[in-house]
Motif scaffolding. Structure first.
Motif, PDB file in Angstrom:
ATOM      1  N   ASP A   3     -20.737  -4.027  -1.373  1.00  0.00           N
ATOM      2  CA  ASP A   3     -20.193  -2.879  -0.645  1.00  0.00           C
ATOM      3  C   ASP A   3     -19.386  -3.320   0.573  1.00  0.00           C
ATOM      4  OD1 ASP A   3     -21.292  -1.121  -2.455  1.00  0.00           O
ATOM      5  OD2 ASP A   3     -23.089  -0.735  -1.264  1.00  0.00           O
ATOM      6  N   LYS A   4     -19.796  -4.415   1.211  1.00  0.00           N
ATOM      7  CA  LYS A   4     -19.023  -4.933   2.336  1.00  0.00           C
ATOM      8  C   LYS A   4     -17.646  -5.398   1.876  1.00  0.00           C
ATOM      9  CE  LYS A   4     -22.838  -6.359   5.368  1.00  0.00           C
ATOM     10  NZ  LYS A   4     -23.499  -7.503   6.045  1.00  0.00           N
ATOM     11  N   LEU A   5     -17.590  -5.997   0.701  1.00  0.00           N
ATOM     12  CA  LEU A   5     -16.292  -6.398   0.143  1.00  0.00           C
ATOM     13  C   LEU A   5     -15.423  -5.170  -0.128  1.00  0.00           C
ATOM     14  CD1 LEU A   5     -17.401  -9.143  -2.423  1.00  0.00           C
ATOM     15  CD2 LEU A   5     -16.340  -9.497  -0.179  1.00  0.00           C
ATOM     16  N   VAL A   6     -16.054  -4.123  -0.662  1.00  0.00           N
ATOM     17  CA  VAL A   6     -15.308  -2.892  -0.940  1.00  0.00           C
ATOM     18  C   VAL A   6     -14.768  -2.295   0.357  1.00  0.00           C
ATOM     19  CG1 VAL A   6     -15.493  -0.530  -1.812  1.00  0.00           C
ATOM     20  CG2 VAL A   6     -16.581  -2.418  -3.051  1.00  0.00           C
ATOM     21  N   SER A   7     -15.590  -2.281   1.413  1.00  0.00           N
ATOM     22  CA  SER A   7     -15.148  -1.731   2.697  1.00  0.00           C
ATOM     23  C   SER A   7     -13.985  -2.543   3.260  1.00  0.00           C
ATOM     24  CB  SER A   7     -16.316  -1.720   3.693  1.00  0.00           C
ATOM     25  OG  SER A   7     -17.355  -0.877   3.250  1.00  0.00           O
ATOM     26  N   ALA A   8     -14.075  -3.866   3.150  1.00  0.00           N
ATOM     27  CA  ALA A   8     -12.975  -4.707   3.632  1.00  0.00           C
ATOM     28  C   ALA A   8     -11.704  -4.446   2.837  1.00  0.00           C
ATOM     29  CB  ALA A   8     -13.372  -6.179   3.534  1.00  0.00           C
ATOM     30  N   LEU A   9     -11.855  -4.248   1.540  1.00  0.00           N
ATOM     31  CA  LEU A   9     -10.696  -3.958   0.701  1.00  0.00           C
ATOM     32  C   LEU A   9     -10.102  -2.595   1.049  1.00  0.00           C
ATOM     33  CD1 LEU A   9      -9.056  -5.132  -1.630  1.00  0.00           C
ATOM     34  CD2 LEU A   9     -10.599  -3.975  -3.212  1.00  0.00           C
ATOM     35  N   LEU A  27      -2.101  -1.442   4.541  1.00  0.00           N
ATOM     36  CA  LEU A  27      -0.892  -1.502   3.723  1.00  0.00           C
ATOM     37  C   LEU A  27      -0.208  -0.135   3.665  1.00  0.00           C
ATOM     38  CD1 LEU A  27      -2.147  -3.747   0.777  1.00  0.00           C
ATOM     39  CD2 LEU A  27      -0.512  -4.380   2.573  1.00  0.00           C
ATOM     40  N   ALA A  28      -1.004   0.933   3.557  1.00  0.00           N
ATOM     41  CA  ALA A  28      -0.425   2.283   3.557  1.00  0.00           C
ATOM     42  C   ALA A  28       0.262   2.572   4.884  1.00  0.00           C
ATOM     43  CB  ALA A  28      -1.511   3.313   3.270  1.00  0.00           C
ATOM     44  N   ALA A  29      -0.332   2.117   5.994  1.00  0.00           N
ATOM     45  CA  ALA A  29       0.285   2.324   7.309  1.00  0.00           C
ATOM     46  C   ALA A  29       1.590   1.538   7.418  1.00  0.00           C
ATOM     47  CB  ALA A  29      -0.684   1.898   8.402  1.00  0.00           C
ATOM     48  N   ILE A  30       1.603   0.333   6.864  1.00  0.00           N
ATOM     49  CA  ILE A  30       2.838  -0.466   6.886  1.00  0.00           C
ATOM     50  C   ILE A  30       3.919   0.213   6.058  1.00  0.00           C
ATOM     51  CG2 ILE A  30       3.857  -2.656   6.139  1.00  0.00           C
ATOM     52  CD1 ILE A  30       1.159  -3.972   6.822  1.00  0.00           C
ATOM     53  N   ARG A  31       3.557   0.707   4.881  1.00  0.00           N
ATOM     54  CA  ARG A  31       4.528   1.398   4.025  1.00  0.00           C
ATOM     55  C   ARG A  31       5.097   2.625   4.738  1.00  0.00           C
ATOM     56  NH1 ARG A  31       5.440   0.869  -1.209  1.00  0.00           N
ATOM     57  NH2 ARG A  31       3.514  -0.309  -1.572  1.00  0.00           N
ATOM     58  N   ARG A  32       4.233   3.375   5.380  1.00  0.00           N
ATOM     59  CA  ARG A  32       4.704   4.562   6.114  1.00  0.00           C
ATOM     60  C   ARG A  32       5.643   4.160   7.235  1.00  0.00           C
ATOM     61  NH1 ARG A  32       3.172   7.579  10.637  1.00  0.00           N
ATOM     62  NH2 ARG A  32       3.461   9.846  10.385  1.00  0.00           N
ATOM     63  N   GLU A  65      -0.519  -5.162  -2.447  1.00  0.00           N
ATOM     64  CA  GLU A  65      -1.301  -4.132  -3.137  1.00  0.00           C
ATOM     65  C   GLU A  65      -1.732  -4.599  -4.518  1.00  0.00           C
ATOM     66  OE1 GLU A  65       1.045  -0.563  -3.013  1.00  0.00           O
ATOM     67  OE2 GLU A  65       0.104   0.081  -1.143  1.00  0.00           O
ATOM     68  N   ARG A  66      -0.890  -5.369  -5.210  1.00  0.00           N
ATOM     69  CA  ARG A  66      -1.301  -5.909  -6.510  1.00  0.00           C
ATOM     70  C   ARG A  66      -2.487  -6.854  -6.352  1.00  0.00           C
ATOM     71  NH1 ARG A  66       4.361  -5.578  -7.596  1.00  0.00           N
ATOM     72  NH2 ARG A  66       4.732  -7.656  -6.713  1.00  0.00           N
ATOM     73  N   ARG A  67      -2.461  -7.649  -5.302  1.00  0.00           N
ATOM     74  CA  ARG A  67      -3.595  -8.533  -5.040  1.00  0.00           C
ATOM     75  C   ARG A  67      -4.849  -7.729  -4.724  1.00  0.00           C
ATOM     76  NH1 ARG A  67      -1.067 -13.438  -1.280  1.00  0.00           N
ATOM     77  NH2 ARG A  67       0.408 -14.221  -2.864  1.00  0.00           N
ATOM     78  N   ALA A  68      -4.671  -6.637  -3.987  1.00  0.00           N
ATOM     79  CA  ALA A  68      -5.824  -5.774  -3.687  1.00  0.00           C
ATOM     80  C   ALA A  68      -6.371  -5.153  -4.970  1.00  0.00           C
ATOM     81  CB  ALA A  68      -5.421  -4.688  -2.697  1.00  0.00           C
ATOM     82  N   ASP A  69      -5.475  -4.764  -5.879  1.00  0.00           N
ATOM     83  CA  ASP A  69      -5.922  -4.204  -7.160  1.00  0.00           C
ATOM     84  C   ASP A  69      -6.702  -5.237  -7.961  1.00  0.00           C
ATOM     85  OD1 ASP A  69      -4.732  -1.794  -6.568  1.00  0.00           O
ATOM     86  OD2 ASP A  69      -2.888  -2.214  -7.695  1.00  0.00           O
ATOM     87  N   ARG A  70      -6.216  -6.485  -7.976  1.00  0.00           N
ATOM     88  CA  ARG A  70      -6.940  -7.532  -8.710  1.00  0.00           C
ATOM     89  C   ARG A  70      -8.306  -7.784  -8.077  1.00  0.00           C
ATOM     90  NH1 ARG A  70      -1.629  -9.848  -8.993  1.00  0.00           N
ATOM     91  NH2 ARG A  70      -2.060 -11.203  -7.194  1.00  0.00           N
ATOM     92  N   ALA A  71      -8.356  -7.760  -6.747  1.00  0.00           N
ATOM     93  CA  ALA A  71      -9.634  -7.946  -6.068  1.00  0.00           C
ATOM     94  C   ALA A  71     -10.590  -6.809  -6.400  1.00  0.00           C
ATOM     95  CB  ALA A  71      -9.422  -8.035  -4.556  1.00  0.00           C
ATOM     96  N   ALA A  72     -10.063  -5.586  -6.452  1.00  0.00           N
ATOM     97  CA  ALA A  72     -10.909  -4.440  -6.799  1.00  0.00           C
ATOM     98  C   ALA A  72     -11.465  -4.580  -8.211  1.00  0.00           C
ATOM     99  CB  ALA A  72     -10.120  -3.142  -6.672  1.00  0.00           C
TER     100      ALA A  72
END
Length: 496
Positions: free
Chosen positions: A185-191, A198-203, A391-398
């Motif tokens: 769960d800590k990994l999920v929270s970090a992700l 990333l969403a803030a950067i995109r905005r 984001e692709r790396r985040a998806d792979r991590a998820a």
């Protein structure tokens, strides 16, 4: 056994474990049906429903109330250690999603969108993780029945096959799982925090490339969406058009995501005589007309796939003028989405926010010279490519985290997570004890019912010698029996 059981659920259990059904160790009950007449009453009580059960546990920010009689409350009241599961869902992946009740609200009951599992022996946390594992891997969803809304059913859940470890091992498994899952769960929270950044950067990129209207350069044309192109609402759906001579695929709000069109579920309907009006051309921008408020106006570009496709009235189409590049229009609309500009135009009906064609036409739209549009689009592509890769790396991590979570659960319920202890009482004895307790409880209930019937009969029996008591009926004759339909024994003599 249930059809929902996967192949890996039937591997041989470890020594000391036993195969059983969930009903062998727990009582399984569907909640109480809701009715408009119960919205008010003298015994209003809180109750749990499917909306209160999330993957991370109970969600208690919106708890409803309805009238329960004392008898109903006794039947449907939740006790500490009870597990509640989603009985039905429009998504198979949500069927059977469980949560543990820890007495968060006094005298709380549950509705028939939930099934309650009450453990009669063993560790409730073990069964919570077991049921969550079945839900996460889709076993409950595959076993559910129904079209549109999928129902698991209390009877099917009661017969769900399980491999039952000894009670002490159940506790060891639950403890070990919770320690390991806490780290996951800590990994999920970090992700999640990474995705938010990333969403803030995109905005920030979008707002920098397309600033507010009061910061537009002097050589940019200030117009509206209607001035930059054509806006049209899609065609309404109707049952009469499910079949017909000119069937064509169409896109709807479920297909349109930000900068992406999902073609995995494209429907068809009859467009006899009007297909050309709603046919999409490459470069058309589709925007969600009806959605939740923060997603209204979510845009994507149609790039020709699938071919010869139309669109429905859950979408708006923007077709750019010659002086506006379609990619620039998409960038502007994405900017308006992230800046909350479309939210200021929505109207909400029955909990769905709508962005009408009329209101979209009035939204401001900047039109730089074409060479500047191309330069800004090239800059946007460079900036977004970095964010997209992150984001692709985040998806792979998820994906890796989901695999890790499932592997932990699979090991736990196959007896591989913690060692077995030969000193533990075998599960077979646990089952025998549960059966004995149930038989004793049933015998006690039957004795209580017999005593109650005897007491009631005693009250009805008139006192002996009461002048007002009814006289005994006269002897019945065969004629009487024939009238009432009763059989009568006839004594016949035969001479030798």
């Amino acid at each position: 056994m249930s059809e929902g059981a996967d192949a890996d659920a039937v591997e041989e259990p470890p020594k000391g474990w036993v195969r059983a059904s969930l009903s062998d160790v727990a009582s399984v009950r569907l909640g109480r049906q809701r009715s408009p007449k119960d919205h008010e009453g003298e015994s209003m009580r809180p109750y749990m429903r499917a909306a209160n059960v999330g993957w991370e546990g109970l969600q208690l920010d919106d708890v409803k109330h309805m009238n329960f009689s004392d008898e109903e409350a006794e039947k449907y009241r939740l006790h500490v250690g009870d597990i509640v599961l989603n009985e039905a869902s429009g998504s198979p992946n949500e069927v059977g999603k469980p949560a543990l009740w820890n007495g968060e609200i006094d005298n709380c009951c549950f509705q028939n969108t939930l099934i309650r599992v009450r453990c009669e022996a063993g560790e409730p946390r073990f069964f919570l993780h077991l049921l969550r594992f079945e839900a996460m891997r889709g076993s409950f969803g595959r076993s559910a029945r129904g079209v549109g809304v999928r129902h698991l059913g209390a009877a099917a859940l009661a017969q769900w096959p399980i491999s039952l470890p000894p009670a002490p091992e159940q506790r060891r498994i639950a403890d070990a799982l919770e320690a390991r899952l806490a780290r996951v769960d800590k990994l999920v929270s970090a992700l999640d925090r990474t995705r938010q950044r990333l969403a803030a950067i995109r905005r920030a990129i979008l707002l920098d490339l397309v600033p507010d209207c009061d910061a537009w350069p002097a050589d940019w044309e200030a117009t509206t969406t209607a001035g930059a192109g054509e806006v049209e609402l899609g065609r309404a759906r109707h049952p009469d058009w499910h079949d017909g001579p000119e069937m064509h695929p169409y896109l709807r709000v479920a297909n349109v995501f930000e900068d992406r069109i999902d073609t995995s579920d494209v429907m068809e309907m009859d467009f006899s005589g009007i297909f050309d009006r709603y046919r999409l051309e490459p470069g058309d921008i589709l925007l969600n007309e009806g959605q939740s408020p923060h997603l209204v106006g979510r845009p994507a570009m149609y790039r020709g796939n699938p071919p010869n496709v139309a669109f429905t009235n859950s979408l708006l189409r923007f077709r750019a003028s010659p002086n506006v590049l379609p990619e620039w229009a998409l960038l502007v609309f994405r900017r308006h989405l992230h800046a909350g500009r479309f939210m200021r135009e929505v109207r909400i009906t029955t909990s769905i926010a709508h962005l009408s064609a009329k209101r979209l036409k009035s939204v401001e739209f900047p039109v730089p010279p074409l060479d500047q549009q191309k330069r800004l689009l090239a800059l946007a592509e460079r900036c977004f490519s970095t964010v997209d890769e992150a984001e692709r790396r985040a998806d792979r991590a998820a994906t890796h985290i989901a695999v890790l979570r499932r592997a932990l659960l699979a090991d736990a319920f196959a007896g591989r997570l913690v060692p077995q202890d030969p000193a533990d009482e075998p599960s077979e004895k646990l089952l025998k004890r549960v059966r004995a307790q149930r038989e004793a409880a049933e015998a006690e209930r039957k004795a209580a019912r017999r005593a109650a019937r005897k007491a009631t009969a005693g009250k009805r029996k008139p006192p002996q010698g009461d002048a007002n008591s009814a006289a005994p009926p006269p002897p019945r004759t065969p004629t009487d029996a024939a009238v009432t339909g009763e059989q009568t024994a006839l004594f016949l003599e035969f001479s030798s």
